[in-house]
Design an enzyme around this catalytic site. Structure first.
Site, mmCIF file in Angstrom:
data_model
loop_
_atom_site.group_PDB
_atom_site.id
_atom_site.type_symbol
_atom_site.label_atom_id
_atom_site.label_comp_id
_atom_site.label_asym_id
_atom_site.label_seq_id
_atom_site.Cartn_x
_atom_site.Cartn_y
_atom_site.Cartn_z
ATOM 1 N N GLU A 58 0.617 -1.005 0.165
ATOM 2 C CA GLU A 58 -0.029 0.014 -0.042
ATOM 3 C C GLU A 58 0.841 1.461 -0.158
ATOM 4 O O GLU A 58 0.629 2.372 -0.932
ATOM 5 C CB GLU A 58 -0.941 -0.018 1.274
ATOM 6 C CG GLU A 58 -1.936 1.316 1.282
ATOM 7 C CD GLU A 58 -2.573 1.414 2.604
ATOM 8 O OE1 GLU A 58 -3.666 1.559 2.497
ATOM 9 O OE2 GLU A 58 -2.159 1.259 3.529
ATOM 10 N N TRP A 80 -8.397 -2.115 -0.394
ATOM 11 C CA TRP A 80 -8.801 -1.026 -0.756
ATOM 12 C C TRP A 80 -10.497 -1.702 -1.441
ATOM 13 O O TRP A 80 -10.965 -0.663 -2.331
ATOM 14 C CB TRP A 80 -8.155 -0.315 -1.372
ATOM 15 C CG TRP A 80 -7.469 0.601 -0.795
ATOM 16 C CD1 TRP A 80 -6.304 0.635 -0.381
ATOM 17 C CD2 TRP A 80 -7.836 1.984 -0.433
ATOM 18 N NE1 TRP A 80 -5.745 1.773 0.477
ATOM 19 C CE2 TRP A 80 -6.760 2.685 0.174
ATOM 20 C CE3 TRP A 80 -9.054 2.809 -0.652
ATOM 21 C CZ2 TRP A 80 -6.941 3.685 1.003
ATOM 22 C CZ3 TRP A 80 -9.067 4.019 0.088
ATOM 23 C CH2 TRP A 80 -8.222 4.817 0.743
ATOM 24 N N TYR A 94 -5.114 9.428 -1.770
ATOM 25 C CA TYR A 94 -3.915 9.591 -1.103
ATOM 26 C C TYR A 94 -2.697 9.565 -2.137
ATOM 27 O O TYR A 94 -2.056 10.782 -2.201
ATOM 28 C CB TYR A 94 -3.313 8.503 -0.314
ATOM 29 C CG TYR A 94 -4.402 8.284 1.187
ATOM 30 C CD1 TYR A 94 -4.010 9.270 2.117
ATOM 31 C CD2 TYR A 94 -5.121 7.529 1.190
ATOM 32 C CE1 TYR A 94 -4.629 9.087 3.309
ATOM 33 C CE2 TYR A 94 -6.002 7.235 2.395
ATOM 34 C CZ TYR A 94 -5.899 8.032 3.407
ATOM 35 O OH TYR A 94 -6.570 7.923 4.344
ATOM 36 N N CYS A 146 -8.161 9.472 5.989
ATOM 37 C CA CYS A 146 -8.078 9.296 7.400
ATOM 38 C C CYS A 146 -6.827 9.833 7.947
ATOM 39 O O CYS A 146 -6.945 10.637 8.848
ATOM 40 C CB CYS A 146 -8.438 7.820 7.753
ATOM 41 S SG CYS A 146 -10.107 7.383 7.310
ATOM 42 N N ARG A 166 -7.359 12.082 11.409
ATOM 43 C CA ARG A 166 -8.664 12.821 11.778
ATOM 44 C C ARG A 166 -9.602 11.719 12.156
ATOM 45 O O ARG A 166 -10.501 12.098 13.261
ATOM 46 C CB ARG A 166 -9.532 13.619 10.615
ATOM 47 C CG ARG A 166 -9.536 12.654 9.375
ATOM 48 C CD ARG A 166 -10.621 13.163 8.435
ATOM 49 N NE ARG A 166 -10.916 11.882 7.520
ATOM 50 C CZ ARG A 166 -12.104 11.377 7.634
ATOM 51 N NH1 ARG A 166 -12.829 11.549 8.537
ATOM 52 N NH2 ARG A 166 -12.250 10.371 6.727
ATOM 53 N N CYS A 168 -9.723 7.420 13.196
ATOM 54 C CA CYS A 168 -8.907 6.177 13.279
ATOM 55 C C CYS A 168 -9.767 4.979 13.920
ATOM 56 O O CYS A 168 -10.248 5.132 14.988
ATOM 57 C CB CYS A 168 -7.737 6.413 14.522
ATOM 58 S SG CYS A 168 -6.809 5.108 14.838
ATOM 59 N N ASP A 169 -9.788 4.024 13.196
ATOM 60 C CA ASP A 169 -10.149 2.836 13.602
ATOM 61 C C ASP A 169 -9.305 2.006 14.304
ATOM 62 O O ASP A 169 -8.059 1.411 13.797
ATOM 63 C CB ASP A 169 -10.803 1.863 12.004
ATOM 64 C CG ASP A 169 -11.064 0.456 12.560
ATOM 65 O OD1 ASP A 169 -10.841 -0.014 13.563
ATOM 66 O OD2 ASP A 169 -11.602 -0.167 11.435
#
Length: 264
Positions: A58, A80, A94, A146, A166, A168-169
């Site tokens: 990634e 994704w 990104y 994120c 901003r 967060c899992d």
């Protein structure tokens, strides 16, 4: 990685129940910071096995400026898939923002090349920053960033980085994010002939999904093991020339993996 387990426990103890975009529901806290000294080992969670292949591929995909999942699929990475359209496209996420941020006059700014030049030529600058949060293109993205904003800092020959995330899992996403940015710091440091310093993670809405509670308690019952060591086997000509085979994680001995559903 005790900091990570302490954050999990904090969310359980202090979190507020909140609704969210996915409709799953979360326990959430706002504002948390963790610091990892990268000299002490590579910050890869050991209380469950992390899929290192996905983390590395990634990051390489981001650095190429790619926003289509074809490369990820070629390398058996599916993280994704849920957000891509029928052609595998994600919009200007990104990679696009990192490598080709559009300007009003039609140019594109390569933020990664820019910060590399700053680190080499003006390491004391307070503007060594990359942002993925392009307000003008958020509505075109399959998923808003994120991990949105990061800054590099050089002191005593060491490169540090702070990330602002901003959203967060904590159970599924955060171990990936920590390892990904730690890897990026190592790569940037090698390219700039610096040692690694700290990776500082700062979270905004920091949450556990309601369908991750059993998994969280299982992970908290496990004792952390020693951190592994990252070995970069060669120094490529540029930050964009690294390959998956260039990286080796030595001494990674995690507990078994823990499956959990992704909130989409």
């Amino acid at each position: 990685m005790k900091q990570y387990l302490e954050l999990m426990q904090k969310v359980l103890d202090e979190g507020t129940q909140k609704n969210d975009r996915t409709g799953t529901g979360t326990l959430s806290i706002f504002g948390h910071q963790m610091r990892f000294n990268l000299q002490d080992g590579f910050p890869l969670v050991t209380t469950k096995r992390c899929h290192l292949r996905s983390i590395i591929h990634e990051l390489l995909w981001f650095l190429q400026g790619d926003t289509n999942i074809a490369y990820l699929h070629e390398n058996n990475v599916t993280i994704w898939d849920e957000w891509a359209d029928e052609n595998g496209d994600l919009g200007p996420v990104y990679g696009k923002q990192w490598r080709a941020w559009p300007t009003p006059d039609g140019r594109h700014i390569d933020q990664i090349t820019t910060v590399l030049n700053q680190l080499k030529n003006d390491p004391d600058s307070r503007r060594i920053i990359v942002s993925a949060w392009n307000v003008g293109e958020l509505d075109k993205m399959a998923l808003a960033p994120c991990h949105a904003f990061f800054q590099f800092y050089v002191a005593d020959g060491k490169l540090s980085c702070q990330l602002y995330q901003r959203s967060c899992d904590v159970f599924l996403g955060l171990p990936f994010n920590i390892a990904s940015y730690a890897l990026l710091v190592h790569m940037m440091a090698q390219q700039c002939d610096l040692e690694v310093g700290d990776f500082v993670w700062t979270g905004g809405d920091t949450h556990l999904y309601s369908n991750h509670m059993d998994q969280t308690h299982l992970q908290l019952s496990r004792e952390p093991r020693p951190l592994p060591k990252l070995i970069i086997k060669r120094k490529p000509e540029s930050i964009f020339d690294y390959r998956f085979e260039d990286f080796e994680i030595e001494g990674y001995d995690p507990h078994p993996g823990i499956k959990a559903p992704v909130a989409i």
